[in-house]
Motif scaffolding. Structure first.
Motif, short mmCIF file in Angstrom:
data_model
loop_
_atom_site.label_atom_id
_atom_site.label_comp_id
_atom_site.label_asym_id
_atom_site.label_seq_id
_atom_site.Cartn_x
_atom_site.Cartn_y
_atom_site.Cartn_z
N VAL A 1 0.85 -1.21 0.00
CA VAL A 1 0.00 0.00 0.00
C VAL A 1 0.88 1.25 0.00
O VAL A 1 0.60 2.22 -0.71
N ALA A 2 1.95 1.23 0.78
CA ALA A 2 2.88 2.36 0.80
C ALA A 2 3.51 2.57 -0.57
O ALA A 2 3.65 3.72 -1.03
N ILE A 3 3.89 1.50 -1.24
CA ILE A 3 4.48 1.61 -2.58
C ILE A 3 3.45 2.15 -3.57
O ILE A 3 3.78 2.99 -4.41
N THR A 4 2.21 1.70 -3.46
CA THR A 4 1.15 2.22 -4.32
C THR A 4 0.99 3.73 -4.11
O THR A 4 0.82 4.48 -5.08
N GLY A 5 1.06 4.17 -2.87
CA GLY A 5 0.99 5.60 -2.58
C GLY A 5 2.14 6.36 -3.22
O GLY A 5 1.96 7.43 -3.81
N TYR A 6 3.34 5.80 -3.12
CA TYR A 6 4.51 6.39 -3.77
C TYR A 6 4.28 6.48 -5.29
O TYR A 6 4.53 7.53 -5.89
N GLN A 7 3.80 5.39 -5.88
CA GLN A 7 3.59 5.36 -7.33
C GLN A 7 2.56 6.40 -7.77
O GLN A 7 2.68 7.00 -8.83
N GLY B 1 10.05 13.87 -11.77
CA GLY B 1 10.69 14.34 -13.00
C GLY B 1 11.60 13.36 -13.70
O GLY B 1 12.26 13.72 -14.65
N PHE B 2 11.69 12.14 -13.27
CA PHE B 2 12.47 11.14 -13.99
C PHE B 2 11.81 9.79 -13.80
O PHE B 2 10.98 9.60 -12.93
N CYS B 3 12.18 8.83 -14.66
CA CYS B 3 11.58 7.50 -14.64
C CYS B 3 12.60 6.46 -14.21
O CYS B 3 13.79 6.70 -14.23
N CYS B 4 12.11 5.29 -13.89
CA CYS B 4 12.95 4.16 -13.50
C CYS B 4 13.89 3.80 -14.66
O CYS B 4 13.44 3.52 -15.76
N ALA B 5 15.18 3.80 -14.39
CA ALA B 5 16.18 3.52 -15.43
C ALA B 5 16.03 2.10 -15.98
O ALA B 5 16.20 1.87 -17.18
N HIS B 6 15.72 1.16 -15.12
CA HIS B 6 15.55 -0.23 -15.56
C HIS B 6 14.40 -0.32 -16.56
O HIS B 6 14.50 -0.97 -17.59
N ARG B 7 13.31 0.36 -16.26
CA ARG B 7 12.14 0.35 -17.15
C ARG B 7 12.46 1.03 -18.47
O ARG B 7 12.07 0.56 -19.54
N VAL B 8 13.18 2.15 -18.42
CA VAL B 8 13.53 2.86 -19.65
C VAL B 8 14.43 2.01 -20.53
O VAL B 8 14.22 1.91 -21.73
N TYR C 1 1.34 9.22 -5.87
CA TYR C 1 1.43 10.59 -5.40
C TYR C 1 2.83 11.21 -5.46
O TYR C 1 2.96 12.42 -5.44
N ILE C 2 3.88 10.41 -5.50
CA ILE C 2 5.23 10.97 -5.49
C ILE C 2 5.92 10.79 -6.83
O ILE C 2 6.44 11.74 -7.42
N SER C 3 5.93 9.58 -7.33
CA SER C 3 6.67 9.26 -8.55
C SER C 3 6.32 10.16 -9.75
O SER C 3 7.22 10.60 -10.46
N PRO C 4 5.04 10.47 -9.99
CA PRO C 4 4.73 11.29 -11.16
C PRO C 4 5.32 12.70 -11.10
O PRO C 4 5.45 13.36 -12.12
#
Length: 130
Positions: free
Chosen positions: A8-14, A22-29, A16-19
């Motif tokens: 749930v904490a990670i979902t909140g990060y995804q 200003g940068f994206c996950c390097a592994h995903r990119v 409310y914070i991650s967007p």
């Protein structure tokens, strides 16, 4: 219970914070697929915290390597490209400021969409979207 709380904490990060960072996950990119935060969340829910720890460490190590590779690739393309990009951003910023004297410098990053980078892609005084 702990695994679900962490998820749930990670979902909140995804959400409310991650967007807004200003940068994206390097592994995903670099590799496509899911981001590191989603990978960690799934590992926690499927394996539990204690069994997921080695997998999480490995993923973060791979993400660090991906970030290094992406940075090296960006540097290899030369400084001229970076100077041109900065010049373009300055021109974009100046054109926005000419149309609206209350705008804030919110230039989106290249690795994320304007929506991810500035939370909606609209400047502070409701000028036109990026």
């Amino acid at each position: 219970m702990l695994n679900r709380s962490l998820a749930v904490a990670i979902t909140g990060y995804q959400k409310y914070i991650s967007p807004y960072k200003g940068f994206c996950c390097a592994h995903r990119v670099k590799h496509g697929g899911i981001s590191c935060s989603e990978h960690v969340k799934q590992a926690l829910l499927h394996h539990g915290i204690w069994l997921a720890i080695p997998d999480i460490k490995q993923r973060f190590h791979e993400c660090k390597l991906a970030a290094s590779a992406l940075n090296a690739g960006n540097n290899a393309h030369g400084r001229a490209r970076g100077r041109e990009r900065n010049r373009s951003r300055r021109q974009e910023k100046n054109s926005i400021l000419d149309n609206c004297d209350c705008c804030i410098d919110l230039i989106p990053s290249e690795s994320c969409s304007p929506l991810e980078a500035v939370g909606g892609g609209v400047d502070a005084c409701s000028c036109t979207p990026w």
